[in-house]
Design a protein around this motif. Structure first.
Motif, PDB file in Angstrom:
ATOM      1  N   ILE A 179      77.558  -4.936 114.559  1.00  0.00           N
ATOM      2  CA  ILE A 179      76.820  -6.040 113.579  1.00  0.00           C
ATOM      3  C   ILE A 179      77.551  -5.838 112.564  1.00  0.00           C
ATOM      4  CG2 ILE A 179      75.240  -6.790 111.803  1.00  0.00           C
ATOM      5  CD1 ILE A 179      72.648  -6.118 113.814  1.00  0.00           C
ATOM      6  N   ASP A 180      77.971  -4.814 112.059  1.00  0.00           N
ATOM      7  CA  ASP A 180      79.219  -4.598 110.726  1.00  0.00           C
ATOM      8  C   ASP A 180      80.599  -5.078 111.411  1.00  0.00           C
ATOM      9  OD1 ASP A 180      76.930  -3.211 109.288  1.00  0.00           O
ATOM     10  OD2 ASP A 180      77.853  -2.144 109.377  1.00  0.00           O
ATOM     11  N   GLU A 181      80.922  -5.405 112.543  1.00  0.00           N
ATOM     12  CA  GLU A 181      81.857  -5.722 112.505  1.00  0.00           C
ATOM     13  C   GLU A 181      81.904  -7.366 113.092  1.00  0.00           C
ATOM     14  OE1 GLU A 181      84.981  -5.116 116.200  1.00  0.00           O
ATOM     15  OE2 GLU A 181      84.074  -4.013 115.842  1.00  0.00           O
ATOM     16  N   ALA A 182      80.665  -7.330 113.373  1.00  0.00           N
ATOM     17  CA  ALA A 182      80.835  -9.662 113.655  1.00  0.00           C
ATOM     18  C   ALA A 182      80.416  -9.973 112.544  1.00  0.00           C
ATOM     19  CB  ALA A 182      79.410  -9.238 114.395  1.00  0.00           C
ATOM     20  N   THR A 183      79.639  -9.195 111.670  1.00  0.00           N
ATOM     21  CA  THR A 183      79.893 -10.307 109.898  1.00  0.00           C
ATOM     22  C   THR A 183      81.065  -9.732 108.675  1.00  0.00           C
ATOM     23  OG1 THR A 183      78.721  -8.262 109.062  1.00  0.00           O
ATOM     24  CG2 THR A 183      77.115 -10.336 110.429  1.00  0.00           C
ATOM     25  N   GLY A 184      81.331  -8.750 109.522  1.00  0.00           N
ATOM     26  CA  GLY A 184      82.588  -8.230 108.454  1.00  0.00           C
ATOM     27  C   GLY A 184      81.868  -7.286 107.322  1.00  0.00           C
TER      28      GLY A 184
END
Length: 337
Positions: A179-184
């Motif tokens: 999720i951190d990677e997907a949302t920035g």
């Protein structure tokens, strides 16, 4: 009147919405009509999403969010999509969890979370309903337990297959990291969150040695530095030339960019130098997780190899690397040409 650009645009937009999304818009419209003129459109106490994006898992694109208090969420409708339910609606997901067989594998705490989705304020609409990301993980585990116990009906069997696909995708990676990677959000998360992510890279036990750097990685280094590709050992064996300064290069340009040096710091801690020559007991990559750490390493090696192939000198490489990875900062000073 019905042929105005506005009406055509509204019709086109409506045709793209799911049935659940249309119901949600209608519900919000009804609330707005009956709400006093001076009342706020949305409860101001709702937690706000600071980041949002789409997580890609196979053929799925799941809406995900990071709230201002650090919680990671999936949108309610994404829970059904994740499990490949035909309608893809959030209410369908909730009904499926109540069905006999599967429901018996859900503990009371998980049931309460499913029955009480989190209301929050997304970036692009007034109101969202979601679940903590770990709820999806726990639901997948419950589905698999129910399948192993023979409790699923024939129509529920496909849920078990999809649950296994999701758990395999999350294995060693962690849904939070995805999720951190997907949302920035990974660009600004707190240091304690970063330490948690670093553990996604690190294997609990040392893995057996496997080759992770292709031969052309060292061939390109020799070309760029103007050194010989091959060298002869003391016993007469001819091997690929890999001078000591290549290790410094790899440290700076392959390992350091992994989470801005945090992974390298942890690798230094668990695999320290054991003599003045800088010898270590293991290769760094032996301590990386196969499902996440090794894949990130391979991606970085390929990035560096591509930049080397288009560089004639180390100076030119550094300039290109600095453009590709501006966050690397002062790492260029780790060694001299």
């Amino acid at each position: 009147m019905n042929d105005t650009p506005q009406s055509k645009g509204g019709t086109a937009r409506a045709n793209q919405l799911s049935a659940e999304e249309r119901r949600e818009i209608a519900r919000q419209g009804a609330q707005a009509r009956w709400r006093p003129a001076n009342s706020p459109a949305v409860d101001s106490s709702l937690p706000l999403a600071t980041h949002q994006g789409k997580m890609t898992v196979g053929a799925l694109d799941l809406d995900c969010y990071v709230l201002e208090d650090g919680r990671r969420l999936f949108h309610k409708r994404g829970m059904a999509r994740a499990l490949d339910m035909k309608s893809g609606g959030g209410n369908v997901f909730m009904r499926a969890m109540r069905r006999k067989g599967l429901g018996s594998e859900l503990d009371q705490k998980l049931v309460e979370k499913i029955e009480n989705p989190i209301n929050f304020k997304p970036l692009t609409q007034d109101l969202g309903h979601g679940y903590d990301a770990e709820v999806l993980v726990e639901v997948c585990k419950a589905i698999i337990r129910a399948d192993d116990a023979g409790k699923l009906s024939a129509s529920q069997i496909p849920l078990a297959s999809q649950a296994r696909i999701l758990l395999n995708a999350f294995a060693k990676v962690g849904v939070t990291a995805l999720i951190d990677e997907a949302t920035g959000f990974q660009e600004i998360r707190r240091p304690d969150a970063l330490r948690i992510l670093v553990q996604q890279y690190i294997e609990v036990e040392k893995r057996e040695w496997e080759k992770q750097f292709p031969d052309d990685y060292y061939d390109e280094l020799n070309r760029m530095y103007g050194s010989r590709k091959l060298t002869t050992t003391a016993n007469g064996a001819v091997i690929q030339n890999r001078p000591q300064h290549f290790a410094k290069f790899t440290r700076s340009y392959v390992y350091h960019p992994l989470e801005n040096g945090a992974v390298l710091e942890e690798l230094d801690r668990i695999n320290p130098q054991i003599n003045a020559r800088g010898t270590r007991r293991d290769r760094f990559h032996q301590h990386l997780t196969k499902g996440y750490g090794i894949e990130k390493l391979k991606r970085q090696v390929q990035e560096v190899l591509t930049l080397m192939k288009v560089s004639d000198t180390t100076s030119q490489f550094k300039k290109l690397f600095g453009k590709r990875f501006p966050q690397a900062g002062t790492q260029f000073s780790l060694f001299d040409d």
